[in-house]
Design a protein around this motif. Structure first.
Motif, PDB file in Angstrom:
ATOM      1  N   VAL A 376       0.830  -1.199   0.000  1.00 40.77           N
ATOM      2  CA  VAL A 376       0.000   0.000   0.000  1.00 40.77           C
ATOM      3  C   VAL A 376       0.870   1.257   0.000  1.00 40.77           C
ATOM      4  O   VAL A 376       0.478   2.296  -0.541  1.00 40.77           O
ATOM      5  CB  VAL A 376      -0.939  -0.004   1.227  1.00 40.77           C
ATOM      6  CG1 VAL A 376      -1.527   1.383   1.498  1.00 40.77           C
ATOM      7  CG2 VAL A 376      -2.049  -1.011   1.032  1.00 40.77           C
ATOM      8  N   VAL A 381       0.410   8.247  -0.124  1.00 40.98           N
ATOM      9  CA  VAL A 381      -0.423   7.649   0.919  1.00 40.98           C
ATOM     10  C   VAL A 381       0.021   8.198   2.271  1.00 40.98           C
ATOM     11  O   VAL A 381       1.044   8.873   2.385  1.00 40.98           O
ATOM     12  CB  VAL A 381      -0.346   6.102   0.909  1.00 40.98           C
ATOM     13  CG1 VAL A 381      -0.653   5.552  -0.474  1.00 40.98           C
ATOM     14  CG2 VAL A 381       1.016   5.613   1.384  1.00 40.98           C
ATOM     15  N   ASP A 385      -3.139   5.289   6.245  1.00 44.31           N
ATOM     16  CA  ASP A 385      -3.433   4.240   5.260  1.00 44.31           C
ATOM     17  C   ASP A 385      -2.695   2.950   5.609  1.00 44.31           C
ATOM     18  O   ASP A 385      -3.252   1.848   5.504  1.00 44.31           O
ATOM     19  CB  ASP A 385      -3.034   4.702   3.858  1.00 44.31           C
ATOM     20  CG  ASP A 385      -3.849   5.887   3.369  1.00 44.31           C
ATOM     21  OD1 ASP A 385      -5.032   5.973   3.732  1.00 44.31           O
ATOM     22  OD2 ASP A 385      -3.285   6.727   2.638  1.00 44.31           O
ATOM     23  N   HIS A 388      -4.381   1.322   8.731  1.00 44.74           N
ATOM     24  CA  HIS A 388      -5.665   0.662   8.484  1.00 44.74           C
ATOM     25  C   HIS A 388      -5.481  -0.631   7.685  1.00 44.74           C
ATOM     26  O   HIS A 388      -6.231  -1.595   7.893  1.00 44.74           O
ATOM     27  CB  HIS A 388      -6.623   1.609   7.763  1.00 44.74           C
ATOM     28  CG  HIS A 388      -7.030   2.791   8.594  1.00 44.74           C
ATOM     29  ND1 HIS A 388      -7.462   2.668   9.893  1.00 44.74           N
ATOM     30  CD2 HIS A 388      -7.056   4.125   8.306  1.00 44.74           C
ATOM     31  CE1 HIS A 388      -7.753   3.872  10.385  1.00 44.74           C
ATOM     32  NE2 HIS A 388      -7.501   4.768   9.444  1.00 44.74           N
ATOM     33  N   THR A 389      -4.480  -0.654   6.808  1.00 44.67           N
ATOM     34  CA  THR A 389      -4.199  -1.881   6.057  1.00 44.67           C
ATOM     35  C   THR A 389      -3.755  -2.992   6.996  1.00 44.67           C
ATOM     36  O   THR A 389      -4.221  -4.137   6.905  1.00 44.67           O
ATOM     37  CB  THR A 389      -3.114  -1.612   5.004  1.00 44.67           C
ATOM     38  OG1 THR A 389      -3.580  -0.627   4.093  1.00 44.67           O
ATOM     39  CG2 THR A 389      -2.764  -2.885   4.249  1.00 44.67           C
TER      40      THR A 389
END
Length: 526
Positions: A376, A381, A385, A388-389
């Motif tokens: 990600v 980003v 991010d 949360h991944t």
């Protein structure tokens, strides 16, 4: 440990500093003083420009442009007492290290000052906003009484050290005697039009901060809230400037990671003989820390060596446990190189050399979360991010194991977050001169800011099942797994700086076997 703090005159009336030295007999005769300042050969320390000195001018220029017309005060900090008359090893304040390029323990008590240039001066016409000056203690060499009297600076006690001339050569920054600092700071300070304002990195050196405060109050700048806010903005800006590393910093980080790999090698070489030994965790800690001292300045933070039920303890640094076969061993450690840049790596090992099926399942879940976060992580980003991944992968695994008491989506919602019971900490942070670098930055500049090329950060998911956690099956209790690696963001995407440190199940097991065999061969040959 030999010696005393200083040679002082003895008498019937002694203050506290004198009484500290009552354990020694100190010669105080005039004959002795004269004798101690003659017959010494010169010990001139030869110093060349540090590699960092090619990079600090750009950093100083950016800092000055942010605060035009103001005097900026950045202390190195001073020695801190460990006990009685013994000090901790000195490490300069991070902001000072960044703007001077000085690492190691070169100059306790030094202060970097950025002085605003005069209006219409040649410096201003050339685009400069400030001129930097480094205020330092002169050498206490063999020509001075402090040579043998001062335990902090006297070269009889501490050996030849860089003084004004040497530190100027090392940093490329003009140097002055620290005795001139008060007058230099007070020059042109006031509240009237055109007067100079002061800002200081407050936490670095309480004595310097108090000096700045006194000068402010004497010159009408006596609003404590306004002063504190102004100082905070200086610290904040310096932290945010460190987010993007230059080529020198990236190279130093690679050195730190390489040295850290050697530290893990040494741990694995010692692991077989440490099993079942009292305080085996400290045996392994000392193995890593020896590499940190051999290859760098020190460890970048307290080494975590956590075996068995200690592994789910996020900041286990007591390291006094026994290491046993069948358990997992979590090690979170980083070497700080001489420039003070540090790695931050975590690996989790099966003590017996092979993961059990459950250990493998938990480990590979954490590894999958880390890899998902890496995929990600692209320019643009945010840390949020990445977070949360990682959380989705972990929540799905906890649900599949029947541990999560709600659905994955409910747990991931802001009003849920039940999965955080087993991962209560963060899973990514900036890395550099501090292990948790840039911590004084604003939230919007950190968690919610786009990740840019040149940033170095960690990705460190984990699962932590406490031994007293009654909400997980008994076989999970006392298991902790964290996998942490250091990442450089490039224009084309993320790069694992620590790719050379094995982390897949098969690679970790092979690595352990290789290091154990190498250590056994050495012991056999000896």
């Amino acid at each position: 440990m030999g010696g005393e703090q200083a040679l002082t005159v003895e008498g019937d009336s002694q203050d506290l500093e004198d009484r500290v030295n009552n354990r020694t007999l100190r010669p105080v005769s005039g004959t002795f003083k004269e004798f101690m300042t003659e017959g010494w050969d010169s010990q001139e320390p030869e110093q060349q420009a540090l590699e960092s000195s090619s990079f600090t001018p750009a950093r100083l220029q950016a800092l000055g442009k942010r605060f035009p017309g103001e005097r900026l005060v950045i202390p190195a900090g001073n020695l801190k007492t460990r006990n009685n008359d013994c000090d901790y090893a000195f490490r300069p304040d991070t902001t000072f290290a960044y703007y001077t390029g000085l690492g190691e323990d070169f100059e306790a008590g030094a202060v970097l000052v950025l002085n605003p240039v005069a209006d219409a001066s040649s410096e201003e016409n050339q685009g400069a906003t400030h001129t930097p000056t480094l205020y330092v203690h002169p050498r206490a060499d063999q020509s001075t009484e402090d040579y043998y009297r001062s335990a902090q600076y006297g070269e009889y006690w501490v050996g030849p050290r860089p003084g004004l001339k040497e530190l100027s050569a090392m940093t490329g920054i003009q140097t002055e005697d620290i005795a001139q600092l008060p007058d230099a700071l007070a020059k042109d300070i006031g509240t009237e039009e055109g007067a100079v304002q002061l800002r200081v990195v407050r936490d670095a050196d309480p004595q310097i901060t108090q000096m700045v405060e006194d000068i402010r109050w004497e010159n009408g700048c006596d609003d404590p809230d306004r002063n504190t806010e102004a100082d905070g903005k200086l610290h904040e800006f310096a932290a945010e400037e460190r987010m993007i590393k230059d080529s020198y910093e990236v190279a130093e980080m690679r050195k730190a990671v390489d040295a850290t790999k050697l530290g893990f090698d040494r741990i694995l070489e010692r692991l077989p003989e440490a099993v079942d030994k009292p305080r085996a965790e400290r045996m392994l800690e000392s193995a890593f820390n020896s590499i940190a001292r051999e290859r760098g300045n020190d460890v970048g933070y307290g080494t975590i060596v956590a075996s068995g039920s200690h592994a789910p303890v996020l900041h286990w640094m007591r390291n006094n446990g026994t290491v046993r076969n069948g358990e997992l061993l979590l090690i979170d450690a980083g070497v700080e190189v001489n420039s003070l840049y540090t790695a931050d790596i975590t690996r989790t090992f099966p003590v017996g050399g092979k993961f059990s099926p459950l250990q493998r399942d938990i480990y590979e879940t954490v590894l999958s979360a880390q890899q998902a976060a890496f995929e990600v992580a692209k320019p643009g980003v945010t840390y949020s991010d990445i977070h949360h991944t990682v959380m989705r992968v972990l929540a799905e695994a906890l649900h599949n194991w029947g541990i999560l008491p709600v659905s994955v989506e409910e747990s991931l919602s802001p009003s849920g977050q039940q999965h955080r019971r087993w991962h209560a900490c963060g899973c990514a942070h900036h890395l550099g001169l501090d292990v948790h670098d840039c911590a004084q930055a604003r939230y919007e500049s950190y968690q919610d800011a786009p990740i840019e090329a040149g940033m170095i950060f960690t990705i460190e998911p984990g699962l932590y099942f406490k031994e007293n956690d009654l909400l997980v099956p008994p076989e999970f209790r006392g298991i902790g797994v964290r996998i942490e690696d250091d990442v450089l963001m490039t224009e084309h995407g993320p790069e694992w700086i620590s790719a050379g440190i094995p982390k897949t199940v098969d690679d970790v097991e092979e690595w352990m076997a290789q290091r154990a065999a190498a250590a056994h061969q050495v012991r056999t040959e000896n």
